[in-house]
Scaffold this motif. Structure first.
Motif, short mmCIF file in Angstrom:
data_model
loop_
_atom_site.label_atom_id
_atom_site.label_comp_id
_atom_site.label_asym_id
_atom_site.label_seq_id
_atom_site.Cartn_x
_atom_site.Cartn_y
_atom_site.Cartn_z
N GLN A 1 0.83 -1.20 0.00
CA GLN A 1 0.00 0.00 0.00
C GLN A 1 0.87 1.26 0.00
OE1 GLN A 1 -3.20 -0.16 -0.31
NE2 GLN A 1 -4.05 -1.95 0.73
N ILE A 2 1.97 1.24 0.74
CA ILE A 2 2.88 2.39 0.74
C ILE A 2 3.46 2.58 -0.66
CG2 ILE A 2 5.07 3.27 1.65
CD1 ILE A 2 4.40 1.81 4.28
N ALA A 3 3.80 1.49 -1.33
CA ALA A 3 4.31 1.56 -2.70
C ALA A 3 3.26 2.14 -3.64
CB ALA A 3 4.75 0.18 -3.17
N ALA A 4 2.00 1.78 -3.42
CA ALA A 4 0.92 2.30 -4.26
C ALA A 4 0.77 3.81 -4.08
CB ALA A 4 -0.40 1.60 -3.93
N VAL A 5 0.89 4.27 -2.84
CA VAL A 5 0.82 5.72 -2.58
C VAL A 5 2.00 6.42 -3.25
CG1 VAL A 5 0.81 7.50 -0.80
CG2 VAL A 5 -0.44 5.36 -0.42
N ALA A 6 3.18 5.83 -3.19
CA ALA A 6 4.35 6.42 -3.82
C ALA A 6 4.14 6.56 -5.33
CB ALA A 6 5.59 5.58 -3.52
N ARG A 7 3.56 5.53 -5.95
CA ARG A 7 3.28 5.62 -7.39
C ARG A 7 2.27 6.73 -7.67
NH1 ARG A 7 3.47 -0.05 -6.82
NH2 ARG A 7 1.20 -0.17 -6.70
N GLN A 8 1.27 6.81 -6.83
CA GLN A 8 0.25 7.85 -6.99
C GLN A 8 0.86 9.24 -6.89
OE1 GLN A 8 -2.21 9.12 -3.60
NE2 GLN A 8 -3.98 8.29 -4.70
N GLN A 9 1.81 9.41 -5.98
CA GLN A 9 2.45 10.70 -5.74
C GLN A 9 3.69 10.92 -6.62
OE1 GLN A 9 1.17 13.06 -3.43
NE2 GLN A 9 -0.56 11.62 -3.61
N ARG A 10 3.99 9.93 -7.47
CA ARG A 10 5.17 9.99 -8.33
C ARG A 10 6.45 10.18 -7.52
NH1 ARG A 10 2.95 13.57 -13.51
NH2 ARG A 10 1.19 12.19 -14.01
N ARG A 11 6.54 9.43 -6.45
CA ARG A 11 7.72 9.44 -5.60
C ARG A 11 8.33 8.05 -5.54
NH1 ARG A 11 8.46 14.08 -2.62
NH2 ARG A 11 10.53 13.15 -2.47
N LYS A 12 9.58 7.98 -5.15
CA LYS A 12 10.29 6.70 -5.10
C LYS A 12 10.46 6.24 -3.65
CE LYS A 12 12.95 7.28 -9.37
NZ LYS A 12 14.32 7.33 -9.96
N ILE A 13 10.39 4.93 -3.47
CA ILE A 13 10.72 4.30 -2.20
C ILE A 13 12.10 3.68 -2.33
CG2 ILE A 13 10.09 2.53 -0.52
CD1 ILE A 13 8.11 4.78 -0.58
N ALA A 14 13.00 3.98 -1.39
CA ALA A 14 14.34 3.41 -1.43
C ALA A 14 14.27 1.89 -1.37
CB ALA A 14 15.17 3.95 -0.27
N SER A 15 15.08 1.24 -2.17
CA SER A 15 15.07 -0.22 -2.20
C SER A 15 15.81 -0.79 -1.00
CB SER A 15 15.72 -0.72 -3.50
OG SER A 15 17.07 -0.26 -3.58
N GLY A 16 15.51 -2.05 -0.70
CA GLY A 16 16.19 -2.74 0.39
C GLY A 16 15.61 -2.39 1.75
N ASN A 17 16.19 -3.00 2.77
CA ASN A 17 15.71 -2.79 4.14
C ASN A 17 16.83 -2.38 5.08
OD1 ASN A 17 17.13 -5.16 4.29
ND2 ASN A 17 15.41 -6.44 4.95
N ALA A 18 17.82 -1.66 4.53
CA ALA A 18 18.96 -1.25 5.36
C ALA A 18 18.54 -0.38 6.53
CB ALA A 18 19.99 -0.51 4.51
#
Length: 498
Positions: free
Chosen positions: A399-416
């Motif tokens: 769901q967070i990824a879906a919001v990021a797509r909606q807002q045209r923003r990127k989520i940093a990859s990985g879980n560091a």
């Protein structure tokens, strides 16, 4: 002709170079009036809450009262309602804490009835209760403590283990939980006795009413243990060798000890603060926004020029962001679900305010669809990807990824960023099966975060400075507004994301 054009081109290029040299610099990207207002509001909140007048926002002090009055006025003026759901405690939920510090430490070692004198400066005995006493208990060597002996072997004995320079107390707690009367760690690795003693003698905190028992834990220097073992055929070196042999099994040492420890207790009366933005369908659950309000008060020696830990980034920035998220949601279209805003106390003392909230919530925890913690966000510039502390640990990621797509923003990859998951209030909620994460553009650049940790973090230098970066914090506000609207929408999220 060719020579003419070469001459003309050369002249043109020269004129162009001169023009570029004297031309004004390219205009900075235009900032909208709304963004300018947000940046100004964030800076005003942080400047206020991190000023010396708040004395470092220490729980149980005038600084707490001033902090909560400020937040209370802001939230009331925004249009939030009390979210405590307790008419007897509107807005502010009492949280009683107990501070404990070592008051007395005594250790007496014997062998065959003969006392062995060891310096107090090389043996430290601690208890989790008010007073604990263990007399004449035999010592059982358990190696590195990774393999836990059965209860029959541990009962009535002091388990001695090698430290090996390993941080944490998991091994010691496991041995005590398995039935040992006490655990003693010989500091044979990189950690020094002086450093461990200084750390463990500091005051620890818990929520009042918690039964901590009376576990006994001791630390001893290698030199002191060698002296205690003199004449037994054993030494720290021989114990190390024994622990590395294949098929190692715990064995008794020709040594017994009497341990006594007491603690001194102080009580702190502090508060969580809870506001609520009512939704159209509160029966469908709620979305939670959380940020801790507390810091360390006066934290530098009296001789220092500046003694106050003002906590501008940690976490006046989180409080500022939460307040402006609330303001913009309150003036928008009504949401389906309630939104709770929680300013927690005693995060710096061990996430205790968040734990108190989870243990006495204003609504059933299973009704919280998603929880978002905000902590130390005024670090990065605008336009950075968003880091997720808690990535892969809750059902919220898609769901967070879906919001990021909606807002045209990127989520940093990985879980560091998950290396920090246990150091923020969301962890306390996760322990109670609440889907909680921390989403921030500042936390996508862990090198920047580490520079803050190595520099101003928990120091008097965490103050409002002229170059305070708020671009990323403003991005965080906008993204959290989008997150709340998404998770509060019963069509997008029909039920709790469990």
């Amino acid at each position: 002709m060719k020579r003419f054009w070469r001459t003309m081109n050369g002249a043109a290029f020269a004129l162009l170079a001169v023009a570029l040299a004297v031309a004004p610099a390219a205009a900075a990207p235009r900032v909208s009036k709304e963004r300018q207002t947000l940046l100004s509001q964030l800076r005003a909140h942080i400047t206020e809450l991190a000023s010396d007048e708040y004395q470092g926002r220490e729980p149980g002090t005038d600084g707490e009262a001033k902090t909560l009055r400020y937040l209370g006025k802001q939230w009331f003026d925004i249009g939030l309602e009390s979210g405590t759901n307790d008419p007897g405690h509107a807005w502010f939920v009492p949280v009683a804490l107990i501070g404990r510090e070592s008051a007395r430490s005594a250790a007496l070692f014997t062998r065959k009835g003969r006392r062995i004198a060891l310096p107090d400066s090389e043996v430290l005995v601690l208890t989790s209760g008010k007073r604990s006493l263990l007399e004449g208990a035999p010592v059982l060597f358990v190696g590195s403590g990774d393999a836990i002996p059965p209860r029959a072997e541990l009962a009535g004995r002091i388990a001695l283990l090698l430290d090996g320079g390993r941080e944490g107390t998991e091994r010691q707690n496991a041995i005590l939980g398995a039935g040992a009367s006490a655990v003693m760690t010989v500091l044979d690795g990189s950690r020094t006795f002086a450093a461990v003693a200084a750390q463990r003698r500091k005051q620890g905190y818990s929520i009042a009413g918690e039964e901590l028992g009376g576990d006994l834990e001791a630390f001893i220097s290698p030199a002191a243990l060698d002296k205690a073992l003199a004449g037994t055929g054993q030494s720290v070196a021989s114990l190390r060798q024994a622990a590395t042999r294949e098929g190692f099994a715990p064995f008794r040492l020709d040594l017994a000890a009497t341990f006594e420890a007491t603690t001194r207790e102080t009580r702190i009366n502090t508060h969580n603060m809870i506001g609520r933005l009512p939704g159209k369908r509160p029966d469908l659950g709620a979305v939670l926004i959380m940020a801790h309000w507390d810091h360390f008060g006066r934290c530098a020696p009296q001789a220092a020029d500046h003694q106050i830990c003002n906590g501008a980034i940690d976490n006046a920035s989180g409080l500022a962001a939460m307040t402006e998220i609330a303001r913009r949601l309150a003036r928008g279209t009504p949401l389906d679900r309630d939104v709770y805003f929680v300013a927690t106390t005693a995060e710096e003392l061990g996430l205790l305010g968040a734990l108190a909230f989870a243990e006495n919530p204003p609504l059933p925890l299973k009704q919280i669809v998603a929880a978002f913690n905000i902590d130390s966000i005024a670090l990065g510039p605008a336009g950075q990807p968003f880091g997720v502390v808690g990535a892969g640990m809750t059902p919220l990621d898609p769901q967070i990824a879906a919001v990021a797509r909606q807002q045209r923003r990127k989520i940093a990859s990985g879980n560091a960023a998950n290396m920090f998951v246990k150091r923020q209030d969301g962890w306390a909620l996760m322990q109670h099966d609440v889907a909680a994460v921390m989403v921030s553009s500042s936390w996508s650049d862990l090198e920047r975060v580490q520079r803050f940790m190595d520099g101003d973090y928990h120091r008097p230098t965490d103050r409002v400075k002229p170059d305070l970066e708020l671009g990323g914090a403003a991005d965080d506000v906008d993204f959290h507004i989008a997150l709340v609207r998404w998770f509060a929408d019963a069509r997008k999220v029909p039920s709790a994301a469990k």
